[in-house]
Design an enzyme around this catalytic site. Sequence first.
Site, PDB file in Angstrom:
ATOM      1  N   GLU A  70     -14.015 -11.231  -1.867  1.00  0.00           N
ATOM      2  CA  GLU A  70     -12.557 -11.235  -1.756  1.00  0.00           C
ATOM      3  C   GLU A  70     -12.077 -12.585  -1.220  1.00  0.00           C
ATOM      4  OE1 GLU A  70      -9.272  -8.134   0.166  1.00  0.00           O
ATOM      5  OE2 GLU A  70     -11.311  -8.210   0.972  1.00  0.00           O
ATOM      6  N   ARG A 125     -18.043  -1.872   1.493  1.00  0.00           N
ATOM      7  CA  ARG A 125     -16.991  -2.856   1.777  1.00  0.00           C
ATOM      8  C   ARG A 125     -16.928  -3.209   3.263  1.00  0.00           C
ATOM      9  NH1 ARG A 125     -13.896  -6.028  -0.217  1.00  0.00           N
ATOM     10  NH2 ARG A 125     -11.917  -5.177   0.484  1.00  0.00           N
ATOM     11  N   HIS A 136      -6.077   2.437  -0.128  1.00  0.00           N
ATOM     12  CA  HIS A 136      -5.832   2.258   1.307  1.00  0.00           C
ATOM     13  C   HIS A 136      -5.585   3.599   2.013  1.00  0.00           C
ATOM     14  CE1 HIS A 136      -5.113  -0.655   4.589  1.00  0.00           C
ATOM     15  NE2 HIS A 136      -5.572  -1.539   3.723  1.00  0.00           N
ATOM     16  N   TYR A 149       0.841  -1.190   0.000  1.00  0.00           N
ATOM     17  CA  TYR A 149       0.000   0.000   0.000  1.00  0.00           C
ATOM     18  C   TYR A 149       0.882   1.248   0.000  1.00  0.00           C
ATOM     19  CZ  TYR A 149      -3.438  -3.454   1.474  1.00  0.00           C
ATOM     20  OH  TYR A 149      -4.241  -4.566   1.545  1.00  0.00           O
TER      21      TYR A 149
END
Length: 399
Positions: free
Chosen positions: A334, A278, A207, A157
């Site tokens: 995911e 999410r 992120h 990230y």
Amino acid sequence: MQPVLMTNIECQITRPDRHNLVVVRIETDRGVFGLGCATFQQRPLAVKLMVDEYLKPLLIGRDANHIEDLWQMMMVNAYWRNGPVINNAIAGIDMALWDIKGKLANMPLYHLFGGKSKDAVTAYSHATGETLEELYGEVDRLLAEGYRHIRCQLGFYGGNARELHSTREPTAGAYYDQDQYIDNTLTMFKALREKYGNQFHILHDVHERLFPQQAVQFAKAVEQYRPYFIEDILPPDQNEWLAQIRSQTAVPLATGELFNNPAEWKDLIINRRIDFIRCHVSQIGGITPALKLAHFCQSFGVRLAWHCPPDMTPVGAAVNTHLNIHLHNAAIQEFVAYPANTQQVFPGAQAPVKGYFYPGEGAGIGVGFNPQAAAEFPVVYRPHEWTQSRLPDGVIHTP
């Protein structure tokens, strides 16, 4: 309906591989038990304390049938409510209660919800490389496994930090440069489209690594590469800026894994500022609030992409599959493969087949837990250096 009285509640932490995983087990006087995921891997002992010292005395002897009432009572019992410790503890109980109900009904969880809305759930996994060649290798592997949706990251990230203009004596931390990250990520998208065309959908997780105006610029620039979604382009406390992003680009946006309660998502959904929610199911308190959130989202055209990282138990991941196979607006799930030790501790852990998840047909959640095997892998605290993200001048940034 005969009462099903809770006779014992146990909370166990295990670290079979990289992550601390928290499991709740509820036993009943009917000889049926249930399992739930309460994983908050950065603060697992706090969750265990919440279950052992506060929720267990509150619940022993009560009827496990009445999930809605029990959830509401647990949420308000401390007066101050929400937050990752309380919510994950409640979620572990909530999932275990739903598991018990499914076993008593002799139904898999998704049938208890009302049956399926689709044949299978589309899956995506992660491809990460320090270089484009490494990334291509990961993409090729996932394509060969049948995935047609792949989250791509060039470096961790924040991307690859190259020749950072650091301070004289930099404070310890995980450093990155926002300008380099934007450039590297746009280069990655361009290279992937040139190499693979439209063979697969590209997902990407920012992120929270950008300031709001940088996020606007990045969203506009990446739109041409048609990402499936861009995740967490802003930190939750700056989500008001999503309106500006929305006004300037049609890039699909996903957020919510850090959300705790409806106050954080209501306006985003009502005003249609995101395309995908999410939320992490245990972070918001379990199955009971997840079903309500999903139905709320459907009214406003927002789709579901529950957070499902490797730092949650296979019990929690299976819950996501049951939710997704039932809920009409569930879009994608995911998945990061569980290593061998975790599969040993959680027999029946699910995995996708050629890019699709199919629900288990066993009663309840359908994933087991071996407490003896789990005990061989005790909790280990680590400081999680990646959460100590810093910009070149040393200032800490949301991870």
